[in-house]
Design a protein around this motif. Structure first.
Motif, PDB file in Angstrom:
ATOM      1  N   ALA B  96      18.236 -56.313  12.520  1.00  0.00           N
ATOM      2  CA  ALA B  96      19.014 -56.656  11.335  1.00  0.00           C
ATOM      3  C   ALA B  96      20.361 -57.224  11.760  1.00  0.00           C
ATOM      4  O   ALA B  96      21.093 -56.623  12.550  1.00  0.00           O
ATOM      5  N   VAL B  97      20.666 -58.401  11.258  1.00  0.00           N
ATOM      6  CA  VAL B  97      21.953 -59.042  11.518  1.00  0.00           C
ATOM      7  C   VAL B  97      22.996 -58.359  10.639  1.00  0.00           C
ATOM      8  O   VAL B  97      22.776 -58.164   9.442  1.00  0.00           O
ATOM      9  N   SER B  98      24.113 -57.973  11.214  1.00  0.00           N
ATOM     10  CA  SER B  98      25.145 -57.266  10.462  1.00  0.00           C
ATOM     11  C   SER B  98      25.661 -58.128   9.312  1.00  0.00           C
ATOM     12  O   SER B  98      25.817 -59.341   9.452  1.00  0.00           O
ATOM     13  N   PRO B  99      25.967 -57.504   8.167  1.00  0.00           N
ATOM     14  CA  PRO B  99      26.572 -58.275   7.070  1.00  0.00           C
ATOM     15  C   PRO B  99      27.910 -58.892   7.485  1.00  0.00           C
ATOM     16  O   PRO B  99      28.378 -59.834   6.866  1.00  0.00           O
ATOM     17  N   LYS B 100      28.506 -58.335   8.554  1.00  0.00           N
ATOM     18  CA  LYS B 100      29.779 -58.883   9.042  1.00  0.00           C
ATOM     19  C   LYS B 100      29.581 -59.736  10.288  1.00  0.00           C
ATOM     20  O   LYS B 100      30.501 -59.886  11.099  1.00  0.00           O
ATOM     21  N   PHE B 101      28.387 -60.264  10.458  1.00  0.00           N
ATOM     22  CA  PHE B 101      28.065 -60.983  11.700  1.00  0.00           C
ATOM     23  C   PHE B 101      29.061 -62.087  12.009  1.00  0.00           C
ATOM     24  O   PHE B 101      29.417 -62.296  13.167  1.00  0.00           O
ATOM     25  N   TYR B 275      13.182 -34.346  18.455  1.00  0.00           N
ATOM     26  CA  TYR B 275      13.108 -34.267  19.890  1.00  0.00           C
ATOM     27  C   TYR B 275      12.003 -35.198  20.364  1.00  0.00           C
ATOM     28  O   TYR B 275      11.053 -35.432  19.620  1.00  0.00           O
ATOM     29  N   ASN B 276      12.110 -35.654  21.601  1.00  0.00           N
ATOM     30  CA  ASN B 276      11.094 -36.570  22.102  1.00  0.00           C
ATOM     31  C   ASN B 276       9.716 -35.939  22.068  1.00  0.00           C
ATOM     32  O   ASN B 276       9.552 -34.736  22.293  1.00  0.00           O
ATOM     33  N   THR B 277       8.711 -36.765  21.791  1.00  0.00           N
ATOM     34  CA  THR B 277       7.338 -36.285  21.784  1.00  0.00           C
ATOM     35  C   THR B 277       6.427 -37.398  22.268  1.00  0.00           C
ATOM     36  O   THR B 277       6.751 -38.589  22.128  1.00  0.00           O
ATOM     37  N   LYS B 278       5.295 -37.020  22.858  1.00  0.00           N
ATOM     38  CA  LYS B 278       4.357 -38.021  23.370  1.00  0.00           C
ATOM     39  C   LYS B 278       3.446 -38.571  22.273  1.00  0.00           C
ATOM     40  O   LYS B 278       2.615 -39.425  22.524  1.00  0.00           O
ATOM     41  N   LYS B 279       3.606 -38.068  21.073  1.00  0.00           N
ATOM     42  CA  LYS B 279       2.795 -38.580  19.967  1.00  0.00           C
ATOM     43  C   LYS B 279       2.994 -40.087  19.802  1.00  0.00           C
ATOM     44  O   LYS B 279       4.111 -40.591  19.971  1.00  0.00           O
ATOM     45  N   GLY B 280       1.921 -40.768  19.453  1.00  0.00           N
ATOM     46  CA  GLY B 280       2.024 -42.214  19.304  1.00  0.00           C
ATOM     47  C   GLY B 280       2.290 -42.666  17.877  1.00  0.00           C
ATOM     48  O   GLY B 280       2.483 -43.834  17.608  1.00  0.00           O
ATOM     49  N   GLN B 281       2.300 -41.704  16.954  1.00  0.00           N
ATOM     50  CA  GLN B 281       2.361 -42.059  15.537  1.00  0.00           C
ATOM     51  C   GLN B 281       3.764 -42.041  14.951  1.00  0.00           C
ATOM     52  O   GLN B 281       4.595 -41.253  15.345  1.00  0.00           O
ATOM     53  N   HIS B 282       3.940 -42.856  13.942  1.00  0.00           N
ATOM     54  CA  HIS B 282       4.993 -42.727  12.929  1.00  0.00           C
ATOM     55  C   HIS B 282       6.415 -42.748  13.480  1.00  0.00           C
ATOM     56  O   HIS B 282       7.134 -41.763  13.445  1.00  0.00           O
ATOM     57  N   TRP B 283       6.803 -43.905  13.971  1.00  0.00           N
ATOM     58  CA  TRP B 283       8.172 -44.105  14.447  1.00  0.00           C
ATOM     59  C   TRP B 283       9.036 -44.762  13.371  1.00  0.00           C
ATOM     60  O   TRP B 283      10.223 -44.931  13.547  1.00  0.00           O
ATOM     61  N   GLY B 284       8.433 -45.162  12.235  1.00  0.00           N
ATOM     62  CA  GLY B 284       9.096 -46.055  11.296  1.00  0.00           C
ATOM     63  C   GLY B 284       8.918 -47.456  11.842  1.00  0.00           C
ATOM     64  O   GLY B 284       7.948 -47.704  12.541  1.00  0.00           O
ATOM     65  N   SER B 285       9.840 -48.356  11.705  1.00  0.00           N
ATOM     66  CA  SER B 285      11.185 -48.142  11.225  1.00  0.00           C
ATOM     67  C   SER B 285      11.675 -49.440  10.616  1.00  0.00           C
ATOM     68  O   SER B 285      11.278 -50.524  11.048  1.00  0.00           O
ATOM     69  N   ARG B 286      12.506 -49.316   9.607  1.00  0.00           N
ATOM     70  CA  ARG B 286      13.134 -50.494   9.010  1.00  0.00           C
ATOM     71  C   ARG B 286      14.632 -50.248   8.847  1.00  0.00           C
ATOM     72  O   ARG B 286      15.078 -49.085   8.804  1.00  0.00           O
ATOM     73  N   ILE B 287      15.365 -51.349   8.742  1.00  0.00           N
ATOM     74  CA  ILE B 287      16.826 -51.288   8.599  1.00  0.00           C
ATOM     75  C   ILE B 287      17.220 -52.058   7.340  1.00  0.00           C
ATOM     76  O   ILE B 287      16.630 -53.092   7.044  1.00  0.00           O
ATOM     77  N   ALA B 288      18.196 -51.543   6.592  1.00  0.00           N
ATOM     78  CA  ALA B 288      18.743 -52.281   5.441  1.00  0.00           C
ATOM     79  C   ALA B 288      20.228 -51.938   5.288  1.00  0.00           C
ATOM     80  O   ALA B 288      20.686 -50.914   5.804  1.00  0.00           O
ATOM     81  N   PHE B 289      20.958 -52.798   4.574  1.00  0.00           N
ATOM     82  CA  PHE B 289      22.385 -52.559   4.333  1.00  0.00           C
ATOM     83  C   PHE B 289      22.642 -52.483   2.833  1.00  0.00           C
ATOM     84  O   PHE B 289      22.004 -53.182   2.061  1.00  0.00           O
ATOM     85  N   ASP B 290      23.599 -51.649   2.425  1.00  0.00           N
ATOM     86  CA  ASP B 290      24.037 -51.713   1.031  1.00  0.00           C
ATOM     87  C   ASP B 290      25.287 -52.604   0.977  1.00  0.00           C
ATOM     88  O   ASP B 290      25.634 -53.268   1.961  1.00  0.00           O
ATOM     89  N   ASN B 291      25.985 -52.615  -0.161  1.00  0.00           N
ATOM     90  CA  ASN B 291      27.156 -53.492  -0.251  1.00  0.00           C
ATOM     91  C   ASN B 291      28.462 -52.727  -0.037  1.00  0.00           C
ATOM     92  O   ASN B 291      29.532 -53.198  -0.368  1.00  0.00           O
TER      93      ASN B 291
END
Lengths: 134, 503
Positions: B96-101, B275-291
């Protein structure tokens, strides 16, 4: 006498190492199921049947007759058309980042579940001997 | 008779007053297709993230660990990424490019990392504290020089270094150079974390001042600083075993960096899941900004649904909120709650891989993968519990029941849920006038059914219509609205498509 003892120790360590590295099939399958439930189950499903037209089956699958190819596809990922039990599947199996021991375990689980049977245990060494270009 | 009517009235009013989410609205395929599309970036494997600097300049991540900058149609690979832990669903995730890029040149990205959790670290015993170890073992001048430059590297790292380079080191003129190389090769470039470096410099300076002027009344300050120093050191506790680093799994981390042409500088990890885990599932991830100068991001439950999503002292299964500089806003809902992870904004999530800021309502919207059935769209409210795995509309992959509850007091209901699952990834509103019929609709990628789903709302904000866009396009990983209002769609194995209105 001293050197005899030395050799005995070496031999003992050797035996111990072989036993340690080649864990029994049952143990490997238990650990393999854990990997399967984490990394494989979403597409190939709990019963190993996959989804017709989308994800190929692992239960009674003729693709698994080529063990090297099976290991390779898990180790490096697989894409493009393949034939499984007379049907064509054109999908992608992503590279999963499993280490060689984990791959051996999950292959042992797959080769010995849902009616599949494979006499020889797949070892970590076997997996590490498989490279991308076969 | 009257009573019967009353009963019916009461019953219906109860049914309608229960805020049941909508589901199973029929999916329509529009008869008239008013759009076309073109491929704008080709040859991408798993294009996870997409974020625009301007209309001719944007960033793409690929899950296997590559970031690209596409400038005026040319694709350049970006250098300077931290190591990516590719495992199962994990890898290089959103960007995600910063809103203040324009002012700062800063970007953010989420990535699966093997860096140790600082909470995970076992403190050395009294007799073998870090300082003692350094005094007793690192007698060579070279190593002392290194220690001055890298005061936060832990003893195991030094031990490993000495074992590898020990004799060579004594004759080596510039041990720092060698050590830097050693770290880069064997460990992680996080060691260059600028914030920590600066703070360590400050602490060392102050401790020296205190020591010079005689400890006296400043002793407690010195002790405090020392313990802070140790805290920082413990974050860099890389523990190799027999030359082969013991892998302990990983977690999702949020980084920020300055983008200078095609290189990341000032790389800084601003959040990391524990904590770290060797599981391969469910890391997410998405990024968003508010105003209001906040950054939001998601981490999935990391394959441990019974432990993580409902526990505020552990990461995973959460939406997080930070300030743009990486600090934690003090009005975060759990900021004052002891033992909680203060960056948490909402919890009880499974695996959110879609997140977008709704400009009209000023709310963050997310969607998440359910188990079999039960993918959800949620509107994120601070401090709320979204229920996973206590309530869900889905079942296990084996067909067994997770819970028979789909709602519970104190837990949020989704705005909409999908049965069967569409495997949603990426999410965008169409805010522009480019596609007049689509304005204010929501667009969600479907990995499983290989199309983009368009959801339309009534003026109460309820989903009233679902339509199929880009049928059979391929596994859709991401949907983004560009700066001019065009919609962009990332497709696995193909690349980035731009949707154009038919003229």
């Amino acid at each position: 006498m001293k050197s005899l003892l030395f050799y005995l120790i070496i031999i003992y360590i050797g035996i111990f190492n072989t036993l340690y590295i080649n864990k029994p099939l049952e143990q490997s399958m238990i650990e393999g199921k854990e990997i399967y439930d984490d990394f494989c189950v979403r597409c190939h499903l709990d019963n190993g049947m996959g989804e017709k037209g989308k994800n190929p089956p692992l239960a009674n699958s003729d693709y698994l007759e080529n063990i090297d190819k099976t290991i390779q596809s898990i180790k490096f990922g697989l894409s493009g058309p393949i034939w499984v039990n007379g049907e064509i599947y054109d999908s992608v199996m992503e590279y999963q980042g499993l280490d060689d021991e984990e791959i051996a375990d999950v292959v042992n689980y797959i080769l010995n579940s849902w009616g599949n049977k494979h006499e020889q245990i797949i070892t970590e060494e076997k997996v590490s001997s498989i490279d991308e270009s076969i | 008779m009257k009573i019967l009517f009353l009963k019916i009235y009461l019953l219906t009013s109860i049914i309608f007053s229960c805020d049941q989410p909508k589901k199973n609205i029929e999916l329509e395929t529009p008869k008239k297709i008013n759009y076309t599309y073109k491929l704008v970036v080709d040859s991408l494997d798993i294009p996870w993230g997409l974020s625009f600097i301007n209309k001719n300049d944007f960033l793409i991540t690929e899950k296997l660990g590559f970031m690209y900058r596409v400038k005026n149609g040319k694709k350049y690979q970006i250098q300077g990424l931290p190591p990516v832990y590719v495992r199962g669903q994990g890898g290089l995730l959103d960007v995600a490019v910063s809103p203040k890029f324009k002012e700062t040149n800063e970007i953010y990205f989420t990535v699966s990392t093997e860096v140790d959790s600082y909470n995970d670290f076992d403190i050395p015993s009294e007799s073998q504290t870090f300082d003692n170890y350094m005094k007793n073992t690192l007698v060579q001048d070279g190593l002392n020089t290194i220690r001055k430059k890298y005061p936060f590297v832990f003893k195991e790292t030094f031990r490993d270094f000495v074992e590898t380079f020990g004799e060579e080191l004594i004759n080596k003129r510039d041990p720092i150079e060698k050590f830097q190389l050693f770290l880069d090769v064997n460990y992680y470039p996080d060691i260059k974390n600028q914030y920590d470096l600066r703070r360590i410099e400050q602490i060392n300076k102050r401790i020296n001042q205190i020591l010079m002027s005689g400890e006296g009344e400043s002793k407690s300050e010195k002790d405090k600083l020392k313990s802070e120093l140790r805290d920082i050191q413990s974050r860099y506790s890389f523990i190799p075993q027999n030359g082969k680093r013991k892998r302990k799994g990983g977690h999702t981390a949020l980084y920020m960096a300055k983008l200078v042409d095609f290189e990341l500088k000032n790389l800084k990890m601003i959040y990391k899941g524990d904590y770290n885990t060797k599981k391969g599932q469910h890391w997410g991830s998405r990024i968003a900004f508010d105003n209001k100068g906040h950054i939001f991001f998601s981490i999935g439950d990391r394959g441990n649904r019974d432990v993580n999503p409902q526990n505020l002292s552990r990461d995973g299964g959460k939406i997080y909120r930070l300030n743009l500089d990486g600090s934690i806003p003090d009005d975060n809902p759990f900021f004052g709650l002891p033992e909680s992870r203060k960056a948490i904004y909402s919890y009880g999530h499974r695996n959110p891989q879609g997140m977008v800021y709704n400009k009209y309502t000023n709310k963050i919207w997310t969607h998440e993968h359910g188990p079999m059935g039960g993918d959800e769209i949620n509107i994120i409210k601070p401090g709320k519990n979204y229920g996973w795995p206590i309530i869900t509309y889905g079942i296990n992959y084996s067909g067994t029941i997770i819970t028979d509850k789909t709602s519970m007091e104190g837990m949020e209901q989704p705005l909409y849920y999908w049965v069967p699952s569409i495997a949603p990834s990426g999410m965008a509103f169409s805010n522009s006038d480019i596609y007049p019929e689509w304005k204010n609709n929501l667009f969600v990628g479907s990995l499983k059914f290989q199309y983009v789903e368009m959801l339309s709302f009534n003026n109460k904000g309820e989903v009233i219509k679902r339509s199929k866009i880009l049928e059979n396009i391929g596994r859709v990983r991401n949907v983004v609205e560009g700066p001019e209002g065009y919609l962009y769609v990332s497709v696995v194995g193909k690349g980035i498509f731009k949707i154009l209105p038919k003229t």
